[in-house]
Scaffold this motif. Sequence first.
Motif, mmCIF file in Angstrom:
data_model
loop_
_atom_site.group_PDB
_atom_site.id
_atom_site.type_symbol
_atom_site.label_atom_id
_atom_site.label_comp_id
_atom_site.label_asym_id
_atom_site.label_seq_id
_atom_site.Cartn_x
_atom_site.Cartn_y
_atom_site.Cartn_z
ATOM 1 N N SER A 156 0.833 -1.207 0.000
ATOM 2 C CA SER A 156 0.000 0.000 0.000
ATOM 3 C C SER A 156 0.871 1.262 0.000
ATOM 4 O O SER A 156 0.515 2.273 -0.617
ATOM 5 N N GLU A 162 -9.747 6.202 -5.602
ATOM 6 C CA GLU A 162 -9.617 4.742 -5.612
ATOM 7 C C GLU A 162 -8.505 4.327 -6.558
ATOM 8 O O GLU A 162 -8.479 4.733 -7.724
ATOM 9 N N PRO A 184 -6.567 -2.418 -8.406
ATOM 10 C CA PRO A 184 -5.671 -3.482 -7.954
ATOM 11 C C PRO A 184 -4.554 -3.742 -8.960
ATOM 12 O O PRO A 184 -4.694 -3.440 -10.151
ATOM 13 N N ASP A 195 -3.273 -6.827 -9.669
ATOM 14 C CA ASP A 195 -3.648 -8.010 -10.439
ATOM 15 C C ASP A 195 -4.828 -8.690 -9.757
ATOM 16 O O ASP A 195 -5.443 -8.107 -8.847
ATOM 17 N N ASP A 196 -5.150 -9.899 -10.168
ATOM 18 C CA ASP A 196 -6.309 -10.600 -9.613
ATOM 19 C C ASP A 196 -6.108 -11.002 -8.156
ATOM 20 O O ASP A 196 -7.084 -11.350 -7.471
ATOM 21 N N HIS A 197 -4.877 -11.006 -7.678
ATOM 22 C CA HIS A 197 -4.595 -11.371 -6.294
ATOM 23 C C HIS A 197 -4.517 -10.141 -5.387
ATOM 24 O O HIS A 197 -4.201 -10.265 -4.211
ATOM 25 N N ASP A 198 -4.802 -8.990 -5.944
ATOM 26 C CA ASP A 198 -4.744 -7.744 -5.199
ATOM 27 C C ASP A 198 -6.146 -7.183 -5.052
ATOM 28 O O ASP A 198 -7.119 -7.745 -5.576
ATOM 29 N N GLN A 199 -6.278 -6.084 -4.355
ATOM 30 C CA GLN A 199 -7.573 -5.425 -4.184
ATOM 31 C C GLN A 199 -7.426 -3.924 -4.380
ATOM 32 O O GLN A 199 -6.338 -3.368 -4.279
ATOM 33 N N ALA A 200 -8.544 -3.272 -4.687
ATOM 34 C CA ALA A 200 -8.538 -1.818 -4.847
ATOM 35 C C ALA A 200 -8.262 -1.150 -3.501
ATOM 36 O O ALA A 200 -8.558 -1.711 -2.441
ATOM 37 N N ARG A 201 -7.694 0.028 -3.544
ATOM 38 C CA ARG A 201 -7.364 0.767 -2.327
ATOM 39 C C ARG A 201 -7.940 2.176 -2.405
ATOM 40 O O ARG A 201 -7.960 2.787 -3.470
#
Length: 506
Positions: free
Chosen positions: A212, A305, A308, A310-316
């Motif tokens: 982050s 916002e 992410p 990639d698919d293993h991450d999330q939006a912040r």
Amino acid sequence: MTTTGFTDSSASQLDGSGFPGFSEDVPLDLSGITEGSERALLARLIDRTFDDFADTAAAVGYCSHPIRLVGHSDTVDPVTGEILSSFSSAEAPLGVLYRPCGNRRADVCPACSRVYARDTFAMIKAGLTGGKTIPDTVAANPLLFTTLTAPSFGPVHGPRARNGQKIGGRCRPRDKTPLCVHGRPVGCMAIHDDHDPRNGTPLCDDCYQWQSAIIWQWWAPELWRRTTTAIRRAIAARLGLAEHHLRQVVRVEFTKVAEYQARGQVHFHVLIRLDGPDGPGSPAPLDGDQLGACVRNAVTGMIMEAPPVDDHDQARILGWGTELDVKVVRDGNRTDDPDRPLTPEQVAGYLAKYATKDANSIRPVARPPAHLARLEATARDLGRRALRHDPVSPYRLLGKWAHMLGFRGHFSTKSRHYSITLGRLRRARHRYRQLVARAARLGEPVDVSQIEDQLLADDVETTLVIGSWHYQGTGWTNPGDEALAIAAAARAREYGQWKASKINNW
């Protein structure tokens, strides 16, 4: 005193005779010179090329890594086609044309970074008090000095304030010392000074949000861009205007520099000035306190916002840190209050100093701190993940900026109409050197105080230069030359500081 990036009207009042560095008893500091460099310097003296080097080094301002060019050029009258003069690199003192590298970073080239800092100081100060094509009436416009920080990504060690002093307090005092989920203390009773190697390091590496921290750094320039829009909207709301009508009543101008904190995150130091509809110097409809309220509302409410990786991450959800500092330098009514904690000159010098630094300013040369190395590694890893996931990912170039700990923005920026541009100051300095060289050839004096408008004129050159130049390399070819240039640049800085202290005492 007129402070600029290319001239000093008080120079004629100081011949340097009182400067201790001019004495033969105070040689240049070459204590760190290597044996090979020492032999190279002796070779210059033996083959009688030392004077040629000295002339070349002075011409490039004692640049540490000058650019070497070979070729020729002709100066032509564009009306008649007459060749007024010709120049070839073979005519240069060392047979090659040397040009300054122009690097703004003090750790790369102290001499060129000093020129950049002086230009930045001139640019910032002109937007504060006028001059350099900016009207003097700008000195009455409301002005804020604002510092925006990154949010917390986990507790870190660092100096703490005590009894009004910046240091002396305990790091993170706790009556009882509870442990985090990884079994490490969440408090620290140590008293850190400014040079403690633990400064900026997380209390728990496993709790710290490394990814982050890098993602925030990557989007910091965009976060600032959106913040400028939010500030304008807040001002429009306070004036009861629609946003698209704001420029008919007021204009918001700014200049900012980025500075790295010990934990590896950047924060922004920003000067925000409010002008009337006619630009710099025209009366503004709000005072400094009212402008400060608008800035605080815009900054504290700013979120965006971040997608992410990639698919293993999330939006912040990203925003600014809670340590927002907004100081009123001028309120639009008075500019000569001696009790104010800040002056325009102090602010300009402060920002110019940080404009020459980057991530290396917090990295010890011998052994970079482990937490900065981990941030750099995290940035490279996120960049690789982004490329594997999507070749056009917004993070695809993150690895390229890993050495900057993910920050991809410019360290010094300004709005379009805040002040004069750095490019215009560079052109003025080039014209000044040409004028001095011509005056030296003709034996004529130059009154610097009378030609500033001519130097800054934004007109078309009356001659045309046509040439063919090729890049030969970067740096001095003689290992002793670089050591001597760096030492001479250090002495020039000492002289500049001595001269400034004498002028300021008059």
